[in-house]
Scaffold this motif. Structure first.
Motif, mmCIF file in Angstrom:
data_model
loop_
_atom_site.group_PDB
_atom_site.id
_atom_site.type_symbol
_atom_site.label_atom_id
_atom_site.label_comp_id
_atom_site.label_asym_id
_atom_site.label_seq_id
_atom_site.Cartn_x
_atom_site.Cartn_y
_atom_site.Cartn_z
ATOM 1 N N MET A 254 0.850 -1.198 0.000
ATOM 2 C CA MET A 254 0.000 0.000 0.000
ATOM 3 C C MET A 254 0.883 1.245 0.000
ATOM 4 S SD MET A 254 -2.901 1.254 2.732
ATOM 5 C CE MET A 254 -4.180 0.189 2.069
ATOM 6 N N THR A 255 0.708 2.106 -0.992
ATOM 7 C CA THR A 255 1.486 3.333 -1.077
ATOM 8 C C THR A 255 0.817 4.435 -0.257
ATOM 9 O OG1 THR A 255 0.286 4.204 -2.983
ATOM 10 C CG2 THR A 255 2.132 2.688 -3.426
ATOM 11 N N PRO A 256 1.556 5.518 0.044
ATOM 12 C CA PRO A 256 0.927 6.653 0.732
ATOM 13 C C PRO A 256 -0.285 7.195 -0.015
ATOM 14 C CG PRO A 256 3.303 6.868 0.770
ATOM 15 C CD PRO A 256 3.002 5.701 -0.128
ATOM 16 N N ASP A 257 -0.221 7.189 -1.350
ATOM 17 C CA ASP A 257 -1.374 7.658 -2.134
ATOM 18 C C ASP A 257 -2.585 6.749 -1.925
ATOM 19 O OD1 ASP A 257 -0.241 9.912 -3.154
ATOM 20 O OD2 ASP A 257 0.314 9.026 -5.082
ATOM 21 N N ASP A 258 -2.327 5.425 -1.868
ATOM 22 C CA ASP A 258 -3.428 4.486 -1.633
ATOM 23 C C ASP A 258 -4.075 4.748 -0.274
ATOM 24 O OD1 ASP A 258 -2.880 3.219 -4.038
ATOM 25 O OD2 ASP A 258 -1.550 1.741 -3.115
ATOM 26 N N LEU A 259 -3.224 4.976 0.738
ATOM 27 C CA LEU A 259 -3.742 5.183 2.085
ATOM 28 C C LEU A 259 -4.487 6.509 2.204
ATOM 29 C CD1 LEU A 259 -3.992 4.205 4.959
ATOM 30 C CD2 LEU A 259 -1.723 5.147 5.441
ATOM 31 N N SER A 260 -3.942 7.571 1.593
ATOM 32 C CA SER A 260 -4.628 8.866 1.673
ATOM 33 C C SER A 260 -5.957 8.818 0.931
ATOM 34 C CB SER A 260 -3.736 9.983 1.111
ATOM 35 O OG SER A 260 -3.489 9.802 -0.269
ATOM 36 N N LEU A 261 -6.011 8.042 -0.158
ATOM 37 C CA LEU A 261 -7.276 7.885 -0.868
ATOM 38 C C LEU A 261 -8.292 7.149 0.008
ATOM 39 C CD1 LEU A 261 -9.032 8.124 -3.379
ATOM 40 C CD2 LEU A 261 -7.967 6.019 -4.251
ATOM 41 N N ALA A 262 -7.819 6.143 0.739
ATOM 42 C CA ALA A 262 -8.709 5.420 1.641
ATOM 43 C C ALA A 262 -9.260 6.351 2.712
ATOM 44 C CB ALA A 262 -7.967 4.243 2.278
ATOM 45 N N LEU A 263 -8.410 7.202 3.268
ATOM 46 C CA LEU A 263 -8.858 8.166 4.277
ATOM 47 C C LEU A 263 -9.862 9.152 3.681
ATOM 48 C CD1 LEU A 263 -5.444 8.887 6.045
ATOM 49 C CD2 LEU A 263 -7.431 7.776 7.077
ATOM 50 N N TYR A 264 -9.593 9.591 2.462
ATOM 51 C CA TYR A 264 -10.503 10.524 1.795
ATOM 52 C C TYR A 264 -11.881 9.890 1.603
ATOM 53 C CZ TYR A 264 -12.531 13.364 -1.961
ATOM 54 O OH TYR A 264 -13.358 14.137 -2.716
ATOM 55 N N ASN A 265 -11.887 8.636 1.198
ATOM 56 C CA ASN A 265 -13.159 7.959 0.995
ATOM 57 C C ASN A 265 -13.925 7.759 2.308
ATOM 58 O OD1 ASN A 265 -12.903 7.740 -1.796
ATOM 59 N ND2 ASN A 265 -11.764 5.804 -1.656
ATOM 60 N N ILE A 266 -13.174 7.704 3.418
ATOM 61 C CA ILE A 266 -13.821 7.566 4.719
ATOM 62 C C ILE A 266 -14.493 8.876 5.137
ATOM 63 C CG2 ILE A 266 -13.378 7.253 7.190
ATOM 64 C CD1 ILE A 266 -11.237 5.177 6.395
ATOM 65 N N VAL A 267 -13.776 10.000 4.943
ATOM 66 C CA VAL A 267 -14.314 11.283 5.421
ATOM 67 C C VAL A 267 -15.227 11.956 4.401
ATOM 68 C CG1 VAL A 267 -12.338 11.679 6.931
ATOM 69 C CG2 VAL A 267 -12.306 12.613 4.619
ATOM 70 N N LEU A 268 -15.199 11.492 3.142
ATOM 71 C CA LEU A 268 -16.016 12.151 2.113
ATOM 72 C C LEU A 268 -17.507 12.151 2.455
ATOM 73 C CD1 LEU A 268 -16.177 13.585 -0.604
ATOM 74 C CD2 LEU A 268 -16.288 11.340 -1.718
ATOM 75 N N PRO A 269 -18.078 11.035 2.873
ATOM 76 C CA PRO A 269 -19.521 11.086 3.221
ATOM 77 C C PRO A 269 -19.809 12.069 4.350
ATOM 78 C CG PRO A 269 -18.771 8.815 2.989
ATOM 79 C CD PRO A 269 -17.535 9.664 2.985
ATOM 80 N N LEU A 270 -18.893 12.159 5.314
ATOM 81 C CA LEU A 270 -19.076 13.120 6.398
ATOM 82 C C LEU A 270 -19.030 14.545 5.856
ATOM 83 C CD1 LEU A 270 -16.781 11.477 9.098
ATOM 84 C CD2 LEU A 270 -19.286 11.442 9.018
ATOM 85 N N SER A 271 -18.101 14.773 4.917
ATOM 86 C CA SER A 271 -17.964 16.097 4.320
ATOM 87 C C SER A 271 -19.222 16.484 3.552
ATOM 88 C CB SER A 271 -16.745 16.128 3.395
ATOM 89 O OG SER A 271 -16.678 17.331 2.664
ATOM 90 N N GLU A 272 -19.755 15.539 2.782
ATOM 91 C CA GLU A 272 -20.949 15.826 1.973
ATOM 92 C C GLU A 272 -22.159 16.113 2.859
ATOM 93 O OE1 GLU A 272 -21.047 12.306 -0.364
ATOM 94 O OE2 GLU A 272 -19.866 13.179 -2.010
ATOM 95 N N ALA A 273 -22.253 15.376 3.972
ATOM 96 C CA ALA A 273 -23.390 15.590 4.873
ATOM 97 C C ALA A 273 -23.268 16.911 5.610
ATOM 98 C CB ALA A 273 -23.470 14.439 5.876
ATOM 99 N N ALA A 274 -22.025 17.261 5.967
ATOM 100 C CA ALA A 274 -21.809 18.467 6.773
ATOM 101 C C ALA A 274 -22.017 19.742 5.968
ATOM 102 C CB ALA A 274 -20.404 18.448 7.363
ATOM 103 N N ARG A 275 -21.632 19.730 4.714
ATOM 104 C CA ARG A 275 -21.695 20.991 3.974
ATOM 105 C C ARG A 275 -23.116 21.284 3.488
ATOM 106 N NH1 ARG A 275 -20.883 20.450 -1.793
ATOM 107 N NH2 ARG A 275 -20.561 18.294 -2.432
ATOM 108 N N ALA A 276 -23.948 20.258 3.374
ATOM 109 C CA ALA A 276 -25.383 20.453 3.089
ATOM 110 C C ALA A 276 -25.623 21.508 2.015
ATOM 111 C CB ALA A 276 -26.117 20.832 4.363
ATOM 112 N N GLY A 277 -25.050 21.297 0.873
ATOM 113 C CA GLY A 277 -25.280 22.222 -0.230
ATOM 114 C C GLY A 277 -24.250 23.331 -0.328
ATOM 115 N N SER A 278 -23.420 23.483 0.683
ATOM 116 C CA SER A 278 -22.383 24.515 0.629
ATOM 117 C C SER A 278 -21.260 24.056 -0.291
ATOM 118 C CB SER A 278 -21.833 24.775 2.039
ATOM 119 O OG SER A 278 -20.652 25.532 1.973
ATOM 120 N N SER A 279 -20.505 25.012 -0.791
ATOM 121 C CA SER A 279 -19.359 24.670 -1.652
ATOM 122 C C SER A 279 -18.132 24.318 -0.830
ATOM 123 C CB SER A 279 -19.034 25.848 -2.586
ATOM 124 O OG SER A 279 -18.683 26.990 -1.819
ATOM 125 N N ASP A 280 -18.236 24.425 0.475
ATOM 126 C CA ASP A 280 -17.098 24.165 1.357
ATOM 127 C C ASP A 280 -16.971 22.659 1.567
ATOM 128 O OD1 ASP A 280 -14.997 24.530 3.039
ATOM 129 O OD2 ASP A 280 -16.221 24.992 4.803
#
Length: 555
Positions: A1-27
């Motif tokens: 597993m490369t650092p890019d693979d791991l950072s992508l895994a982390l991104y995929n974990i927090v992405l749903p949280l990000s989408e729910a939190a911004r609730a239509g915001s561009s942030d």
């Protein structure tokens, strides 16, 4: 597993949280916002992330609670052996041996491309450095700018940028007339004229010009001066080119200042004349006291600059402006100038040129000022008399020692090199230390072949020794180091990095055997360790290449 693979895994974990939190915001959280670091203490794991502390507030979650959620999700990711929360929300991650060790195969198969990335994809950069007047040999200052500039160009390309190394030939103006007059005086056996160039190299040029153009003795003064200037210029420029080529420095463009002064086709105005009109269109040119001025104070310069004097003579600023515009006309979005320590005054001037041309001075141009370098015991040139020549330094210390040592420090750091150290074949000499590590990887590979150890099997789960974990962790860092060196314009980061890799390799070599011991049968562990050995050699070789330094296979 490369650092890019791991950072992508982390991104995929927090992405749903990000989408729910911004609730239509561009942030939202972007992929590149997820970063990893290697813990200084290896007991804390292979990688660490501060994403929970960085994004907790944005997501409306307590950082430690967010970290706990991420750690739980990481437990489901293949290749992650474990993760834990530390302090207020740091996430420490440990990979299983197979996931960490798989990198060795990735590196070997990537070969010379390992370390290259795409962080600067789409950027078109003009990188100007050295640009010494063609009136004498290159000196110790030019040597440093050559090593730094060429190494910078290499790391920029490795990060995905399209780069042109450019040498600006200052072949117009009074210095060229004084140069020609000095050569003509040498031919005629006369004293060096006032404001002329002294030194044995002028005598040598005079001899060469006379041999090539014996008719010069029959010409009138002006014709003889013109011939001496032009012939001497070509000879001296040829020597500069040869010196740089021997120093492993390549230029894509040799740009003559004369072309800026030359009239265009069919009577079109010169580039300098045209530049005045173009700057005037931008609204930053005005007339005063029969002169033409550029309002450079609009862009932070300490005073407005005259671009053409009242007598019609153009200033150096006029050439700077025309040259900058020319770079843009050739398609270069970004311009980097590497200048010597005595050129601090150029920073505001060049930034002002960019602003007056309608560009963004904070985005489209960079001016890097290099500091002085000294070498203990270096002798002044016998030919030039008042300088230390690149040619003499190279013959004395060698290309590899010079290039590595000069690229090993930030450009803005004054340095003093110890020639006795650079000539030693010991671990105290950084370039020897790294080159020896590479040569050792090659020796191990040769001995492995003789012992029947090949790479027919790869079992990364066997790489469990502490020294293997540390070495693999460092090898993973190479792409990030290259990208960082390119973004920050600091190729010395590559040198410091490969020194760390060399140190970790030597420790691994002492602790782990690639070759079977005695009558021991060749096993999968030997074969897998050969992959790790060869991966280390690849990284060391690629790193040395970015610095323009050779990677010897035997020492």
């Amino acid at each position: 597993m490369t650092p890019d693979d791991l950072s992508l895994a982390l991104y995929n974990i927090v992405l749903p949280l990000s989408e729910a939190a911004r609730a239509g915001s561009s942030d939202e959280i972007a992929r590149e916002d997820i970063t990893l670091e290697r813990p200084k203490n290896r007991d804390h794991g292979d990688w660490a992330s501060n994403l929970a502390m960085k994004f907790g507030k944005k997501l409306g979650v307590n950082p430690r609670e967010l970290a706990t959620s991420v750690v739980a999700a990481l437990g489901e990711i293949e290749g992650v052996a474990g993760a834990e929360v530390a302090g207020p929300g740091f996430i420490n991650i440990r990979l299983d041996a197979a996931a960490a060790g798989a990198l060795a195969q990735t590196i070997v198969e990537a070969g010379s491309t390992y370390g290259q990335g795409s962080s600067l994809d789409g950027e078109t950069i003009n990188l100007e450095f050295v640009s010494a007047n063609p009136t004498g040999p290159l000196h110790i200052g030019h040597t440093r700018w050559a090593a730094l500039g060429d190494s910078l160009g290499r790391v920029l390309r490795a990060a995905g940028a399209k780069v042109a190394n450019e040498y600006y030939i200052n072949d117009a103006g009074n210095q060229m007339d004084n140069f020609g007059a000095s050569i003509l005086a040498a031919i005629r056996g006369q004293e060096t004229p006032e404001n002329g160039y002294p030194g044995a190299y002028i005598t040598e040029l005079g001899v060469a010009v006379l041999a090539a153009h014996p008719e010069i003795t029959e010409l009138d003064d002006q014709a003889a001066l013109d011939l001496a200037r032009e012939a001497g210029y070509q000879l001296q420029l040829g020597e500069i080119r040869e010196s740089l080529a021997r120093f492993n420095v390549h230029f894509d463009v040799w740009f003559s200042e004369r072309t800026l002064h030359a009239e265009g086709e069919n009577g079109a105005p010169s580039a300098i004349d045209a530049s005045i009109d173009r700057l005037r269109e931008q609204g930053h040119v005005y007339d005063k006291d029969d002169a033409i001025w550029v309002r450079t104070t609009d862009f932070g310069d300490d005073k407005d600059r005259v671009i053409r004097r009242g007598n019609g003579v153009f200033t150096y600023f006029a050439a700077d402006a025309a040259y900058y515009l020319n770079k843009g006309d050739r398609g270069f979005q970004h311009k980097i100038y590497l200048l010597g320590a005595d050129h601090h005054g150029y920073v505001h001037r060049l930034k002002a040129v960019a602003g007056a041309a309608g560009d963004n001075p904070e985005r489209d141009i960079e001016v890097l000022i290099g500091q002085l370098v000294s070498i203990n015991g270096a002798r002044l040139s016998k030919r030039a008399g008042n300088i230390i020549e690149l040619n003499d330094l190279q013959a004395w210390l060698g290309t590899d020692a010079l290039r590595y040592s000069l690229a090993r420090y930030p450009a803005d750091s004054p340095i003093s090199l110890d020639p006795d150290l650079l000539k030693k074949r010991t671990n105290d000499n950084p370039v020897f230390y790294v080159q020896y590590a590479h040569a050792r990887t090659c020796a191990v590979a040769r001995n492995a072949a003789e012992s029947g150890v090949d790479r027919s099997t790869f079992a990364p789960e066997l790489l469990v020794h502490e020294s293997e974990s540390a070495l693999l962790g460092a090898l993973q860092e190479f792409p990030r180091i290259v990208a960082q060196a390119a973004t920050l314009r600091e190729p010395h980061r590559v040198a410091r990095y490969i020194e760390e890799v060399a140190s970790l390799y030597h420790r691994w070599y002492d602790a782990c055997r690639v070759l079977p011991f005695g009558d021991e049968a060749v096993g999968d562990l030997h074969r897998t360790r050969l992959w790790l050995n060869d991966a280390t050699g690849t990284v060391l070789r690629n790193g040395l290449d970015l610095l323009g330094v050779s990677a010897p296979e035997r020492m």
